[in-house]
Motif scaffolding. Structure first.
Motif, short mmCIF file in Angstrom:
data_model
loop_
_atom_site.label_atom_id
_atom_site.label_comp_id
_atom_site.label_asym_id
_atom_site.label_seq_id
_atom_site.Cartn_x
_atom_site.Cartn_y
_atom_site.Cartn_z
N ASN A 21 -14.90 49.66 -17.75
CA ASN A 21 -16.10 50.36 -17.27
C ASN A 21 -16.30 50.19 -15.78
O ASN A 21 -17.02 50.95 -15.15
N GLN A 22 -15.67 49.17 -15.17
CA GLN A 22 -15.86 48.92 -13.75
C GLN A 22 -14.77 49.57 -12.89
O GLN A 22 -14.89 49.60 -11.68
N CYS A 23 -13.70 50.06 -13.55
CA CYS A 23 -12.65 50.66 -12.71
C CYS A 23 -12.16 52.03 -13.20
O CYS A 23 -11.81 52.87 -12.39
N SER A 133 -13.49 43.88 -25.80
CA SER A 133 -14.83 44.37 -25.46
C SER A 133 -15.34 43.65 -24.21
O SER A 133 -15.67 42.48 -24.25
N HIS A 134 -15.35 44.41 -23.12
CA HIS A 134 -15.83 43.84 -21.84
C HIS A 134 -17.02 44.69 -21.39
O HIS A 134 -16.89 45.58 -20.57
N TYR A 135 -18.17 44.45 -21.98
CA TYR A 135 -19.41 45.16 -21.62
C TYR A 135 -19.27 46.68 -21.77
O TYR A 135 -19.77 47.44 -20.95
N ASN A 179 -15.49 39.62 -23.80
CA ASN A 179 -15.64 39.06 -22.47
C ASN A 179 -16.93 38.24 -22.38
O ASN A 179 -17.99 38.69 -22.82
N GLU A 180 -16.84 37.06 -21.81
CA GLU A 180 -18.02 36.23 -21.53
C GLU A 180 -19.05 36.31 -22.65
O GLU A 180 -20.21 36.70 -22.43
N ILE A 181 -18.63 35.93 -23.83
CA ILE A 181 -19.50 36.10 -25.01
C ILE A 181 -20.83 35.36 -24.83
O ILE A 181 -21.87 35.79 -25.34
N VAL A 389 -9.29 33.49 -16.23
CA VAL A 389 -9.06 34.93 -16.26
C VAL A 389 -9.98 35.70 -15.31
O VAL A 389 -9.93 36.93 -15.28
N GLU A 390 -10.81 34.99 -14.56
CA GLU A 390 -11.60 35.62 -13.49
C GLU A 390 -11.96 34.54 -12.48
O GLU A 390 -12.39 33.45 -12.86
N ASN A 391 -11.84 34.92 -11.20
CA ASN A 391 -12.24 34.04 -10.10
C ASN A 391 -12.05 34.89 -8.85
O ASN A 391 -11.13 35.68 -8.77
N SER A 436 -7.04 36.62 -10.94
CA SER A 436 -8.23 36.70 -10.10
C SER A 436 -8.97 38.00 -10.40
O SER A 436 -8.38 38.97 -10.89
N TRP A 437 -10.27 37.99 -10.11
CA TRP A 437 -11.08 39.16 -10.47
C TRP A 437 -10.87 40.31 -9.48
O TRP A 437 -10.78 40.11 -8.27
N GLY A 438 -10.79 41.53 -10.06
CA GLY A 438 -10.83 42.75 -9.26
C GLY A 438 -9.73 42.85 -8.23
O GLY A 438 -10.04 42.93 -7.04
N LEU A 442 -13.69 47.25 -7.26
CA LEU A 442 -14.29 47.95 -8.39
C LEU A 442 -15.80 47.75 -8.37
O LEU A 442 -16.33 47.07 -7.49
N VAL A 443 -16.48 48.33 -9.33
CA VAL A 443 -17.94 48.29 -9.37
C VAL A 443 -18.40 46.88 -9.76
O VAL A 443 -17.87 46.29 -10.70
N SER A 444 -19.42 46.38 -9.05
CA SER A 444 -19.97 45.06 -9.39
C SER A 444 -20.84 45.18 -10.65
O SER A 444 -21.64 46.10 -10.77
N VAL A 445 -20.67 44.23 -11.55
CA VAL A 445 -21.45 44.32 -12.79
C VAL A 445 -22.91 43.94 -12.57
O VAL A 445 -23.81 44.52 -13.16
N SER A 446 -23.17 42.98 -11.69
CA SER A 446 -24.55 42.53 -11.52
C SER A 446 -25.36 43.51 -10.69
O SER A 446 -26.53 43.75 -10.99
N HIS A 451 -19.71 47.99 -2.61
CA HIS A 451 -19.36 47.22 -1.41
C HIS A 451 -19.35 45.72 -1.65
O HIS A 451 -19.07 44.95 -0.74
N LYS A 452 -19.62 45.29 -2.89
CA LYS A 452 -19.31 43.89 -3.22
C LYS A 452 -17.86 43.91 -3.73
O LYS A 452 -17.59 44.09 -4.91
N ARG A 453 -16.95 43.77 -2.79
CA ARG A 453 -15.53 44.01 -3.09
C ARG A 453 -14.78 42.70 -3.34
O ARG A 453 -15.02 41.73 -2.64
C1 BG6 Z 1 -17.99 38.37 -14.53
C2 BG6 Z 1 -17.73 39.62 -15.31
O1 BG6 Z 1 -19.18 37.81 -14.94
O2 BG6 Z 1 -18.18 38.47 -13.16
C3 BG6 Z 1 -17.18 40.78 -14.49
O3 BG6 Z 1 -16.88 39.39 -16.41
C4 BG6 Z 1 -17.89 40.82 -13.16
O4 BG6 Z 1 -17.30 41.95 -15.26
C5 BG6 Z 1 -17.61 39.53 -12.42
O5 BG6 Z 1 -17.59 41.93 -12.39
C6 BG6 Z 1 -18.15 39.46 -11.02
O6 BG6 Z 1 -19.52 39.72 -11.01
P1 BG6 Z 1 -20.14 40.84 -10.08
O7 BG6 Z 1 -21.54 40.87 -10.44
O8 BG6 Z 1 -19.90 40.38 -8.69
O9 BG6 Z 1 -19.42 42.08 -10.40
#
Ligand code: BG6
Length: 492
Positions: A21-23, A133-135, A179-181, A389-391, A436-438, A442-446, A451-453
């Motif tokens: 959903n974010q990309c 399932s990731h949101y 994801n992040e249950i 799986v994310e950082n 690493s994340w993204g 891609l679109v920020s979930v929060s 532009h939060k890249r």
């Molecule tokens: C994690 C989520 O909590 O943090 C991702 O699994 C999310 O989907 C990532 O994008 C970073 O958070 P944000 O709010 O900067 O997109």
């Protein structure tokens, strides 16, 4: 000394992670149904995203086009290949496969899209790691059953999981159920995007309202979480029948937590937060049963636990995951003192730690915290491998006059965290990979911002919905390429 002795294991899974959903974008293409994230508008650090049960023309919904990975996946995978990725964590958008969530038959066009994506990855020797399932659960499941509030959604999830396991059994070995249950319990927005649950009041609102005003009761929240646990455990059981070589993991949103002071009250508050925020979900999914502190907490807040049936307990025991994965971005302090300075964070905030610097979005950078968390997890679940799986670091990257993007702060952040991974391996932690994340912006979930890249790859897509989706390598691209080529030895 340490530098020469400790090495990342051979076959370490270096790579990057995204969520559909974010990309992907293409939110209604090739038969895809609407998903829960398609109803959430853009926002910013200061202005919350909004939600209501109708999509309104006058609002901007970032998931609808996102960064158009759906149409650019070959180009994106080629760039991942160029960086030397060994692994790519992606999510399948459930509503591409079952547009209404409870359809009799899956949508062949959706299944084929992921077939093509997996084939493309294998062309470059990249191992897919798939989140089911990731949101992004089908919106119709929220509309009809209020998501995981209903046991009906358990059946829908298991059918979806089995469909994917069977279809991709020879292409995908690594799977994550949710994801992040634990985010289901962190905020009411979390309960919605993770479990598809809404209160009657929020469902009745006809105009988009801020996501931080959503409200779901604790009773509904923990029931929904329990149904997700059961769905996950059943999926694990079915998955291992289909291919016993599958690794099927949990995925927990981890935040480093420290007592703000040595005051024993702060220490106890911190322990309780660690238990409830992280260990509750981990224990159910890894050990197969609710820990005793969970029942104490349910009593404390008046939750009726009749929804945890004897049959469910058996399912949980027989459906434990065989590896533990988590996201880690930051840490916070915990205190009973309401007057201390507060900071935000990934879903949950806390007290300011004076020893740490903060990102532009107010998240405290704490690489040592990653080593600490890895050790905590390994101490608790010593029998299974771990994977980060994310950082990563969200930053407002800008091109200079020559069009180059010097994301030095990101390189520094990643260098420090990878150094701590290595130290954790030296501590004896069985770490099998790091995505690493993204890897592409891609679109920020929060915040719903572009532009939060986080990427090594800049995508020309902006918060006002403009941009032609062109991809450009940032400085971190060549840096990460070198890190992977040297198996984590060359971090300069
Ligand atoms: C994690 C989520 O909590 O943090 C991702 O699994 C999310 O989907 C990532 O994008 C970073 O958070 P944000 O709010 O900067 O997109």
């Amino acid at each position: 000394m340490e530098k020469n002795i400790i090495k990342f294991p051979e076959n370490f899974l270096w790579g990057g992670a995204t969520a559909a959903n974010q990309c992907e974008g293409a939110y209604l293409e090739d038969g895809k149904g609407l998903s829960v994230s398609d109803f959430v508008t853009g926002g910013s650090r200061d202005i919350p995203r909004k939600f209501c049960t109708e999509i309104k023309e006058e609002y901007f919904y970032p998931s609808h086009m996102a960064v158009d990975h759906y149409h650019h996946f070959k180009e994106d995978v080629a760039l991942f290949g160029e960086m030397g990725f060994k692994c790519y964590r992606l999510s399948i958008n459930w509503a591409r496969i079952f547009p209404n969530g409870d359809d009799e038959e899956p949508n062949e066009a959706g299944l084929k899209y992921y077939d093509d994506l997996f084939d493309e990855l294998h062309k470059y020797g990249i191992e897919p790691l798939v989140t089911l399932s990731h949101y992004e659960m089908p919106w119709k499941l929220t509309e009809k059953y209020n998501g995981f509030q209903s046991r009906k959604t358990i059946d829908c999830f298991v059918k979806y999981a089995v469909t994917c396991f069977k279809r991709y059994k020879d292409k995908v070995k690594y799977w994550l159920t949710f994801n992040e249950i634990n985010v289901t319990t962190q905020t009411s927005y979390g309960t919605y995007i993770s479990a598809g649950v809404l209160s009657e009041t929020d469902r009745a609102k006809k105009e988009p309202f801020p996501i931080d005003e959503m409200y779901v009761s604790s009773q509904m929240t923990y029931e929904a979480l329990h149904h997700q646990f059961v769905a996950s455990a059943l999926a694990v059981q079915e998955g291992l029948k289909i291919n016993p070589d599958f690794l099927i993991g949990c995925m927990i949103c981890r935040i480093g937590l420290y007592p703000h002071t040595p005051n024993p009250k702060d220490v106890l508050a911190c322990q309780k937060k660690e238990h409830l925020t992280h260990d509750l979900c981990g224990d159910v999914m890894v050990r197969g049963e609710y820990p005793s502190f969970a029942y104490s907490y349910f009593r404390e807040i008046g939750i009726n636990t009749d929804f945890i049936t004897e049959e469910d307990k058996k399912i949980l025991r027989e459906g434990t995951v065989n590896f533990y994965t988590f996201s880690y971005y930051m840490s916070n302090c915990v205190t009973v003192d309401p007057t201390v300075e507060k900071v935000g964070g990934n879903m949950v905030g806390g007290a300011r730690n004076p020893y740490l610097r903060m990102s532009e979005w107010g998240w405290q950078t704490d690489p040592d915290g990653l080593r600490y968390v890895l050790n905590l997890i390994h101490d608790r679940y010593p029998h299974i491998p771990l994977m980060v799986v994310e950082n990563g670091l969200g930053g407002n990257d800008q091109a200079d006059e020559a069009g180059n993007i010097h994301d030095e702060a990101r390189i520094e952040y990643l260098r420090e965290h990878i150094t701590c991974l290595k130290q954790a391996i030296g501590d004896g932690v069985p770490l099998i990979g790091y995505t690493s994340w993204g890897p592409l912006d891609l679109v920020s979930v929060s915040t719903g911002e572009m532009h939060k890249r986080y990427g090594y790859i800049f995508v020309e897509r902006y918060d006002d919905g403009t941009g032609d989706f062109a991809r450009h390598r940032k400085d971190s691209f060549a840096w990460y390429q070198k890190v992977i080529a040297s198996n984590g030895e060359d971090l300069l």
